[in-house]
Motif scaffolding. Structure first.
Motif, PDB file in Angstrom:
ATOM      1  N   LEU A  18       0.808  -1.219   0.000  1.00  0.00           N
ATOM      2  CA  LEU A  18       0.000   0.000   0.000  1.00  0.00           C
ATOM      3  C   LEU A  18       0.845   1.276   0.000  1.00  0.00           C
ATOM      4  O   LEU A  18       0.322   2.360   0.252  1.00  0.00           O
ATOM      5  CB  LEU A  18      -0.936  -0.008   1.208  1.00  0.00           C
ATOM      6  CG  LEU A  18      -1.934  -1.174   1.259  1.00  0.00           C
ATOM      7  CD1 LEU A  18      -2.784  -1.095   2.517  1.00  0.00           C
ATOM      8  CD2 LEU A  18      -2.827  -1.184   0.025  1.00  0.00           C
ATOM      9  N   PHE A  19       2.142   1.155  -0.332  1.00  0.00           N
ATOM     10  CA  PHE A  19       3.020   2.324  -0.266  1.00  0.00           C
ATOM     11  C   PHE A  19       2.535   3.493  -1.120  1.00  0.00           C
ATOM     12  O   PHE A  19       2.625   4.656  -0.698  1.00  0.00           O
ATOM     13  CB  PHE A  19       4.463   1.944  -0.640  1.00  0.00           C
ATOM     14  CG  PHE A  19       4.714   1.789  -2.108  1.00  0.00           C
ATOM     15  CD1 PHE A  19       5.087   2.878  -2.888  1.00  0.00           C
ATOM     16  CD2 PHE A  19       4.568   0.558  -2.723  1.00  0.00           C
ATOM     17  CE1 PHE A  19       5.313   2.733  -4.245  1.00  0.00           C
ATOM     18  CE2 PHE A  19       4.792   0.411  -4.076  1.00  0.00           C
ATOM     19  CZ  PHE A  19       5.166   1.497  -4.847  1.00  0.00           C
ATOM     20  N   PRO A  20       1.986   3.273  -2.346  1.00  0.00           N
ATOM     21  CA  PRO A  20       1.564   4.448  -3.118  1.00  0.00           C
ATOM     22  C   PRO A  20       0.348   5.138  -2.509  1.00  0.00           C
ATOM     23  O   PRO A  20       0.208   6.359  -2.610  1.00  0.00           O
ATOM     24  CB  PRO A  20       1.251   3.869  -4.505  1.00  0.00           C
ATOM     25  CG  PRO A  20       0.986   2.426  -4.286  1.00  0.00           C
ATOM     26  CD  PRO A  20       1.810   2.021  -3.104  1.00  0.00           C
ATOM     27  N   VAL A  21      -0.517   4.373  -1.861  1.00  0.00           N
ATOM     28  CA  VAL A  21      -1.683   4.971  -1.203  1.00  0.00           C
ATOM     29  C   VAL A  21      -1.231   5.825  -0.023  1.00  0.00           C
ATOM     30  O   VAL A  21      -1.682   6.965   0.162  1.00  0.00           O
ATOM     31  CB  VAL A  21      -2.661   3.881  -0.733  1.00  0.00           C
ATOM     32  CG1 VAL A  21      -3.895   4.512  -0.096  1.00  0.00           C
ATOM     33  CG2 VAL A  21      -3.067   2.982  -1.889  1.00  0.00           C
ATOM     34  N   PHE A  22      -0.309   5.301   0.782  1.00  0.00           N
ATOM     35  CA  PHE A  22       0.228   6.076   1.897  1.00  0.00           C
ATOM     36  C   PHE A  22       1.007   7.287   1.400  1.00  0.00           C
ATOM     37  O   PHE A  22       1.006   8.345   2.037  1.00  0.00           O
ATOM     38  CB  PHE A  22       1.121   5.195   2.774  1.00  0.00           C
ATOM     39  CG  PHE A  22       0.392   4.064   3.446  1.00  0.00           C
ATOM     40  CD1 PHE A  22      -0.879   4.243   3.957  1.00  0.00           C
ATOM     41  CD2 PHE A  22       0.968   2.808   3.558  1.00  0.00           C
ATOM     42  CE1 PHE A  22      -1.560   3.202   4.580  1.00  0.00           C
ATOM     43  CE2 PHE A  22       0.299   1.759   4.166  1.00  0.00           C
ATOM     44  CZ  PHE A  22      -0.971   1.956   4.677  1.00  0.00           C
ATOM     45  N   GLY A  23       1.676   7.140   0.250  1.00  0.00           N
ATOM     46  CA  GLY A  23       2.415   8.259  -0.328  1.00  0.00           C
ATOM     47  C   GLY A  23       1.498   9.398  -0.714  1.00  0.00           C
ATOM     48  O   GLY A  23       1.798  10.576  -0.463  1.00  0.00           O
ATOM     49  N   VAL A  24       0.369   9.070  -1.338  1.00  0.00           N
ATOM     50  CA  VAL A  24      -0.609  10.102  -1.688  1.00  0.00           C
ATOM     51  C   VAL A  24      -1.146  10.768  -0.425  1.00  0.00           C
ATOM     52  O   VAL A  24      -1.293  11.999  -0.372  1.00  0.00           O
ATOM     53  CB  VAL A  24      -1.769   9.499  -2.515  1.00  0.00           C
ATOM     54  CG1 VAL A  24      -2.867  10.541  -2.732  1.00  0.00           C
ATOM     55  CG2 VAL A  24      -1.261   8.985  -3.866  1.00  0.00           C
ATOM     56  N   THR A  25      -1.402   9.980   0.612  1.00  0.00           N
ATOM     57  CA  THR A  25      -1.894  10.538   1.873  1.00  0.00           C
ATOM     58  C   THR A  25      -0.883  11.498   2.483  1.00  0.00           C
ATOM     59  O   THR A  25      -1.239  12.597   2.934  1.00  0.00           O
ATOM     60  CB  THR A  25      -2.206   9.405   2.875  1.00  0.00           C
ATOM     61  OG1 THR A  25      -3.129   8.488   2.281  1.00  0.00           O
ATOM     62  CG2 THR A  25      -2.814   9.956   4.146  1.00  0.00           C
ATOM     63  N   GLN A  26       0.399  11.112   2.488  1.00  0.00           N
ATOM     64  CA  GLN A  26       1.447  11.982   3.028  1.00  0.00           C
ATOM     65  C   GLN A  26       1.606  13.250   2.196  1.00  0.00           C
ATOM     66  O   GLN A  26       1.831  14.328   2.738  1.00  0.00           O
ATOM     67  CB  GLN A  26       2.779  11.218   3.084  1.00  0.00           C
ATOM     68  CG  GLN A  26       2.835  10.113   4.120  1.00  0.00           C
ATOM     69  CD  GLN A  26       2.743  10.643   5.532  1.00  0.00           C
ATOM     70  OE1 GLN A  26       3.389  11.607   5.900  1.00  0.00           O
ATOM     71  NE2 GLN A  26       1.903  10.011   6.333  1.00  0.00           N
ATOM     72  N   GLY A  27       1.501  13.116   0.879  1.00  0.00           N
ATOM     73  CA  GLY A  27       1.586  14.293   0.022  1.00  0.00           C
ATOM     74  C   GLY A  27       0.408  15.235   0.191  1.00  0.00           C
ATOM     75  O   GLY A  27       0.534  16.459   0.067  1.00  0.00           O
ATOM     76  N   PHE A  28      -0.741  14.679   0.498  1.00  0.00           N
ATOM     77  CA  PHE A  28      -1.968  15.457   0.673  1.00  0.00           C
ATOM     78  C   PHE A  28      -1.945  16.322   1.933  1.00  0.00           C
ATOM     79  O   PHE A  28      -2.462  17.456   1.941  1.00  0.00           O
ATOM     80  CB  PHE A  28      -3.150  14.474   0.707  1.00  0.00           C
ATOM     81  CG  PHE A  28      -4.428  15.035   1.256  1.00  0.00           C
ATOM     82  CD1 PHE A  28      -5.228  15.867   0.492  1.00  0.00           C
ATOM     83  CD2 PHE A  28      -4.849  14.714   2.544  1.00  0.00           C
ATOM     84  CE1 PHE A  28      -6.417  16.373   0.994  1.00  0.00           C
ATOM     85  CE2 PHE A  28      -6.032  15.215   3.053  1.00  0.00           C
ATOM     86  CZ  PHE A  28      -6.816  16.050   2.277  1.00  0.00           C
ATOM     87  N   LEU A  29      -1.354  15.818   3.018  1.00  0.00           N
ATOM     88  CA  LEU A  29      -1.419  16.490   4.327  1.00  0.00           C
ATOM     89  C   LEU A  29      -0.921  17.941   4.304  1.00  0.00           C
ATOM     90  O   LEU A  29      -1.648  18.848   4.730  1.00  0.00           O
ATOM     91  CB  LEU A  29      -0.644  15.676   5.363  1.00  0.00           C
ATOM     92  CG  LEU A  29      -1.361  14.456   5.945  1.00  0.00           C
ATOM     93  CD1 LEU A  29      -0.377  13.574   6.707  1.00  0.00           C
ATOM     94  CD2 LEU A  29      -2.490  14.882   6.867  1.00  0.00           C
ATOM     95  N   PRO A  30       0.330  18.231   3.828  1.00  0.00           N
ATOM     96  CA  PRO A  30       0.771  19.631   3.865  1.00  0.00           C
ATOM     97  C   PRO A  30      -0.011  20.528   2.919  1.00  0.00           C
ATOM     98  O   PRO A  30      -0.170  21.720   3.193  1.00  0.00           O
ATOM     99  CB  PRO A  30       2.254  19.541   3.453  1.00  0.00           C
ATOM    100  CG  PRO A  30       2.373  18.259   2.712  1.00  0.00           C
ATOM    101  CD  PRO A  30       1.376  17.330   3.341  1.00  0.00           C
ATOM    102  N   ILE A  31      -0.502  19.983   1.796  1.00  0.00           N
ATOM    103  CA  ILE A  31      -1.284  20.788   0.856  1.00  0.00           C
ATOM    104  C   ILE A  31      -2.583  21.227   1.507  1.00  0.00           C
ATOM    105  O   ILE A  31      -2.956  22.406   1.473  1.00  0.00           O
ATOM    106  CB  ILE A  31      -1.570  19.996  -0.435  1.00  0.00           C
ATOM    107  CG1 ILE A  31      -0.271  19.615  -1.132  1.00  0.00           C
ATOM    108  CG2 ILE A  31      -2.453  20.811  -1.383  1.00  0.00           C
ATOM    109  CD1 ILE A  31      -0.458  18.665  -2.299  1.00  0.00           C
ATOM    110  N   ALA A  32      -3.295  20.283   2.114  1.00  0.00           N
ATOM    111  CA  ALA A  32      -4.561  20.614   2.775  1.00  0.00           C
ATOM    112  C   ALA A  32      -4.343  21.565   3.944  1.00  0.00           C
ATOM    113  O   ALA A  32      -5.080  22.543   4.115  1.00  0.00           O
ATOM    114  CB  ALA A  32      -5.243  19.335   3.245  1.00  0.00           C
ATOM    115  N   GLY A  33      -3.321  21.295   4.765  1.00  0.00           N
ATOM    116  CA  GLY A  33      -3.064  22.133   5.932  1.00  0.00           C
ATOM    117  C   GLY A  33      -2.673  23.552   5.566  1.00  0.00           C
ATOM    118  O   GLY A  33      -3.182  24.522   6.138  1.00  0.00           O
ATOM    119  N   PHE A  34      -1.772  23.709   4.587  1.00  0.00           N
ATOM    120  CA  PHE A  34      -1.305  25.036   4.182  1.00  0.00           C
ATOM    121  C   PHE A  34      -2.458  25.853   3.617  1.00  0.00           C
ATOM    122  O   PHE A  34      -2.672  27.013   4.001  1.00  0.00           O
ATOM    123  CB  PHE A  34      -0.198  24.895   3.140  1.00  0.00           C
ATOM    124  CG  PHE A  34       0.464  26.201   2.762  1.00  0.00           C
ATOM    125  CD1 PHE A  34       1.672  26.572   3.325  1.00  0.00           C
ATOM    126  CD2 PHE A  34      -0.121  27.057   1.837  1.00  0.00           C
ATOM    127  CE1 PHE A  34       2.283  27.765   2.980  1.00  0.00           C
ATOM    128  CE2 PHE A  34       0.471  28.257   1.484  1.00  0.00           C
ATOM    129  CZ  PHE A  34       1.682  28.605   2.058  1.00  0.00           C
TER     130      PHE A  34
END
Length: 458
Positions: A288-304
């Protein structure tokens, strides 16, 4: 230069920006997962299947302590992302300083407790029978390196919050490659057995810490906390704690799940059943590494963008992240449904000098792992919504819904299922609990995420 990089989180088109953030995160998670996977293959082939089970017993304890660092990292990084988006650099610096102090104090205390109660913890997590002695060897050595791992996990999330996904990726690659090299040297060449596997893991944590320290001392980082930033600040600690508790609760429930599963499977099928779950557990991390990768990439974008009040961009980032994650999850699903037997065989030794017990354990794993793997990953295509939905609430600083949605899958659904179904269906009850919990938690998360978007992001 670094400030421009963080500002790009609020300016670049969401699709390319998410790819730019997610690809390095995915690569880093892939390499880390490959490290865990290949490490398991090495241990299985060079030491034996019982050694795989021994490592699986230790993982919940060491991962829980390390998760304290990740919890502090993700909780603080949510504050940092929103502070950078709102142009409050001093709050970002004070938050990072508090993260450092808190990580050191808590993890060192937990390691001391973990070493003191070693003989009670290992059997409690399924380290019984032939598993106990190798598990204790691995546990004691690895635990010394866990504070460094916690600092690395905390620092990695902060690097990503600054909008530096490539550096975060390198921070994940270094210990992974280092561990594989040290595995070869300590296990294969020096023939240190479980001691070698443990020292290879601890050595990899130190390598990662060295790189993280270099990043923040160099000009690559805009976060340069002074000594005065290290003093604990109650409001910041409270916010870090409430948001970080989401991650900590998730890992705590994961550790409880390991405890229950190892014991349930040991009672159903002995050491070999624990080995089956150990292999599937590695695949859960790896596949599931690509799914977790998308989740990690999403976090700073949404927060900022939430901090900058750019709500249309936040909304777009949610839909784009769910779409991308669902696509890659479906690809993973197809591969695991087609090749489960071949995957399980990779983990098993074919040495000519294997004992009768080892041969019997290998045969059991080969017979049971493929069907178990298909059941465990049966609902993989739909998990993207659950992961992104829970991550969204954490990114925007809403700790309570983030906590509840994070606990939905394992806490509210999975644990009750594995306590009930095996009583009627045996091992099959364990494996079918996975897709049932995935489906139910996805439905719940989808409902609350849609309600939040319709109410707040307008």
């Amino acid at each position: 230069m670094a400030k421009v990089t963080s500002e790009q989180l609020g300016k670049e088109p969401i699709g390319p920006l998410l790819i730019r953030q997610a690809v390095p995160a995915s690569i880093g998670i892939l390499v880390m997962s490959l490290n865990i996977l290949v490490d398991t293959v090495f241990v299985g082939n060079w030491i034996g299947s019982i050694a795989i089970a021994a490592i699986n017993v230790v993982l919940p304890v060491s991962f829980f302590i390390a998760a304290l660092g990740m919890a502090i990292g993700i909780g603080g990084s949510s504050i940092i992302s929103r502070a950078l988006g709102a142009d409050h650099p001093e709050k970002a610096l004070k938050t990072f300083g508090n993260q450092i102090t808190l990580t050191i104090l808590i993890t060192c205390s937990m390691v001391a407790l973990g070493l003191y109660f070693v003989d009670a913890l290992i059997p409690a997590f399924g380290g019984k029978g032939d598993i106990f002695d190798p598990a204790k060897i691995y546990y004691k050595i690895v635990l010394y390196g866990v504070p460094f791992l916690a600092l690395c996990m905390m620092g990695n999330t902060v690097i990503r919050a600054e909008g530096k996904p490539k550096f975060a990726m390198i921070a994940m690659i270094i210990p992974s490659v280092g561990n594989l090299v040290l595995d070869y040297v300590f296990i294969y060449i020096f023939d240190w057995g479980m001691h070698g596997a443990a020292w290879a893991t601890t050595g990899s944590y130190l390598l990662c810490f060295g790189y993280i320290l270099y990043f923040f001392l160099s000009r690559n980082s805009e976060l340069k906390p002074g000594w005065h930033h290290l003093g604990l600040d109650r409001p910041i600690l409270s916010e870090i704690g409430s948001l970080g508790f989401v991650t900590l609760a998730r890992q705590a429930v994961t550790s409880i799940t390991y405890l229950l599963l190892n014991n349930i499977l040991f009672n159903l099928g002995g050491e070999a059943s624990v080995a089956v779950y150990a292999i599937i557990g590695r695949m859960l991390m790896f596949a599931l590494f690509p799914v977790f990768g998308v989740t990690q990439g999403f976090l700073p974008i949404a927060g900022f963008n939430y901090g900058a009040r750019k709500y249309p961009r936040v909304k777009e980032s949610i839909y784009t992240a769910v779409k991308y994650a669902a696509l890659v999850a479906t690809g993973v699903f197809v591969l695991l449904m087609v090749f489960p037997a071949e995957i399980a065989d990779l983990f098993l030794s074919n040495r000519e000098d294997m004992s009768a017990a080892e041969i019997a354990a290998n045969n059991f794993v080969l017979e049971h792992a493929p069907a178990a793997m298909r059941w465990v990953f049966a609902a993989t295509p739909i998990i993207a919504l659950q992961l992104i939905g829970a991550a969204y609430f954490q990114a925007i600083g809403k700790a309570t819904p983030a906590l509840l949605l994070t606990l939905t899958r394992q806490g509210f659904f999975f644990i009750p299922l594995i306590l009930i179904l095996p009583n009627y269906l045996g091992e099959l009850g364990v494996w079918i609990s996975f897709p049932i919990a995935d489906f139910l938690s996805t439905v719940v998360t989808g409902y609350f995420l849609k309600r939040e978007v319709d109410r707040e992001l307008v």
